[in-house]
Structure formats: structure tokens, C-alpha cells
Design an enzyme around this catalytic site. Sequence first.
Site, PDB file in Angstrom:
ATOM      1  N   GLU A  62      36.722  44.598  39.539  1.00 54.08           N
ATOM      2  CA  GLU A  62      36.739  43.498  40.512  1.00 54.08           C
ATOM      3  C   GLU A  62      38.165  43.010  40.745  1.00 54.08           C
ATOM      4  O   GLU A  62      38.573  42.764  41.891  1.00 54.08           O
ATOM      5  CB  GLU A  62      35.873  42.347  40.006  1.00 54.08           C
ATOM      6  CG  GLU A  62      35.861  41.131  40.912  1.00 54.08           C
ATOM      7  CD  GLU A  62      35.322  39.896  40.213  1.00 54.08           C
ATOM      8  OE1 GLU A  62      35.654  38.786  40.662  1.00 54.08           O
ATOM      9  OE2 GLU A  62      34.593  40.039  39.213  1.00 54.08           O
ATOM     10  N   ASP A  66      39.884  43.398  44.368  1.00 45.27           N
ATOM     11  CA  ASP A  66      40.336  42.209  45.090  1.00 45.27           C
ATOM     12  C   ASP A  66      41.712  42.450  45.708  1.00 45.27           C
ATOM     13  O   ASP A  66      41.952  42.134  46.881  1.00 45.27           O
ATOM     14  CB  ASP A  66      40.371  41.020  44.127  1.00 45.27           C
ATOM     15  CG  ASP A  66      40.915  39.761  44.776  1.00 45.27           C
ATOM     16  OD1 ASP A  66      40.361  39.340  45.803  1.00 45.27           O
ATOM     17  OD2 ASP A  66      41.896  39.195  44.260  1.00 45.27           O
ATOM     18  N   ASN A 131      31.474  39.758  44.137  1.00 45.60           N
ATOM     19  CA  ASN A 131      32.276  40.323  43.055  1.00 45.60           C
ATOM     20  C   ASN A 131      32.009  41.815  42.903  1.00 45.60           C
ATOM     21  O   ASN A 131      32.929  42.609  42.674  1.00 45.60           O
ATOM     22  CB  ASN A 131      31.960  39.607  41.739  1.00 45.60           C
ATOM     23  CG  ASN A 131      32.452  38.175  41.723  1.00 45.60           C
ATOM     24  OD1 ASN A 131      33.233  37.771  42.579  1.00 45.60           O
ATOM     25  ND2 ASN A 131      31.983  37.395  40.770  1.00 45.60           N
ATOM     26  N   GLU A 134      33.790  43.798  45.588  1.00 48.65           N
ATOM     27  CA  GLU A 134      35.200  44.010  45.255  1.00 48.65           C
ATOM     28  C   GLU A 134      35.351  45.102  44.201  1.00 48.65           C
ATOM     29  O   GLU A 134      36.246  45.954  44.298  1.00 48.65           O
ATOM     30  CB  GLU A 134      35.828  42.707  44.757  1.00 48.65           C
ATOM     31  CG  GLU A 134      36.047  41.675  45.845  1.00 48.65           C
ATOM     32  CD  GLU A 134      36.679  40.403  45.327  1.00 48.65           C
ATOM     33  OE1 GLU A 134      37.345  39.720  46.119  1.00 48.65           O
ATOM     34  OE2 GLU A 134      36.514  40.082  44.126  1.00 48.65           O
TER      35      GLU A 134
END
Length: 290
Positions: A62, A66, A131, A134
Site C-alpha cells: 500500500e 500510494d 488501501n 493502492e
Amino acid sequence: MLRNKIDKIRLLFRKDRESYSCFYRILGFYPRNIRLYEQALLHKSTAVRSEKGRPLNNERLEFLGDAILDAIVGDIVYQHFEGKREGFLTNTRSKIVQRETLNKLAVEIGLDKLIKYSTRSSSHNSYMYGNAFEAFIGAIYLDRGYECCKQFMERRIIEPYIDLDKLSRKEVNFKSKLIEWSQKNKMEVSFELIEQSLDKENNPVFQTEVRIEGILGGSGTGYSKKESQQNAAQMTLKKIKGDPEFMASVQEAKTQNNVPAEDTTPESETSLTAENQQIDEIISTEEISV
């Protein structure tokens, strides 16, 4: 094309071909390292550990996803909106990578049905799907690289689900959302114009700082006071959500300012988590068509 044909032939001899086919329907290509994608959908509540005893979940993916997602969406937005200023590009990117949009996208492509989590845990939150999205991007990056990630976002996400031109015209009032959060949590928020200057073309440039209980939250610049306030508020909202040390400083300042503060017993940790979830709810109240 040839690579996919070879992958299809290999797939016939694999015991886990059902999983490969499932990911193929989402990705448009067969994974090379399917374990990355499986880990991307493994929520920390499962408490799974590796053979070496380390926690095995999607948090590291994650983190990576991101950063990659920010770069890819920035790349796409930059190329689509030729000649637009930095503030416009930043705001448009933010509307795509915000948690509510990612939650919706995860559901659209079916990730919500594949996430593994413990039903006994109370650690689930309103942005678990985002989440995972990502983390999924992080898995694609490690498995296939940046260009493949970008193609996935363009062909499988942006084209079918997001109208960039329509999205860019939708205004998000970060200042009002920050004020709404501060009122819910009884926090003092101030917007301070700290500098006004001219750029190389003699256009006025404003810089604003946001303080919560006197603690610096974020700063922003813009070609108007309103734009600088919006950018500063946006940065502050991100800090509230993602910086526990900042929130701890704000809570301490609130106590010192003789404003009723949350108890500092372990229950206050739950309060901070609730505040972060409120931020996601407030940031995500605008309807974005995905």
C-alpha cells in the site's frame, strides 16, 4: 500479445489457474508473480505471518502503491491537460487518488470480493478497499513495472470509470471540509496569510498557513487568497489523517489551551482513529462519478 499467448499455455498446467484467470479479468494480463497480488489483498486483521514469522499483509505494498499512483495519475493528468497550471493539476489528481474514489474503483473492478480479512477483528475501516487498490497498484509495479501500471490505469480505470474533463470542473472546498472537521472535534482552526509576492510575470502570489490549536498544519500557495487557503487546507487534512505525531501535538496543545480534551487513557487512541475516519468521510462527501 505473444507473451500473453505463452502465459495462457503455461496456465493450462498450473494448479492455481483459477486465481490467475481471476486476476487476468481485472488486469488484462496474467500475473508473473501471483503472490504479490494475493498479498495486496491481504488485510492486516488476518494476522498471517511468513515462514520467518514476519507479519504478512498489504501495508508495505500500500505504501509503495500510494507513491506510484500519485506519479502515474500526475503523469496522466499532466498529459491530458496541456498548459494548465500546477494548482489545477494538483487538485485534479487529488480528486482521483482521494480515498473515496479509490474505494469506489476497488468495488468497480471487483477487488472488494477478493480482500481477505478477519471478521473477528474490529480494525476494519471505511477505506480498506481503497488501501487494497493502492496495494494492488504496488503489486503491478513490482510485477510488471511503471509502464504497465500506467497502461492499467489508463485502459482499465480512467477510460471506463473517470471523465477527466468533468472531474476537473468539480470544485472541492477543502477549507469548508477542514472547518467542518474542526467544529465536530471542537478544535480551533486559523488561516493566516503569511506572504504576498509577485512571480516572474508580475502576477500576485499568496501563501497561507493553517494552524490547529496554534500548531502548524499545512501551507499553500496560489494566485489568489482563496486558492492558497484551499491548498493549505488540503495539506492540513492529509496531515490530520496520516500523521499521528501531528495529531498528538494538537491534542496536547488543546489541553494546554484549556479547551476540553479527550481523555488520555487508551480510549483516546480510539478517539484519534475515529477522528481520522471522520476526515475520510468529510473529504469524501463530494460525489465523484466512477
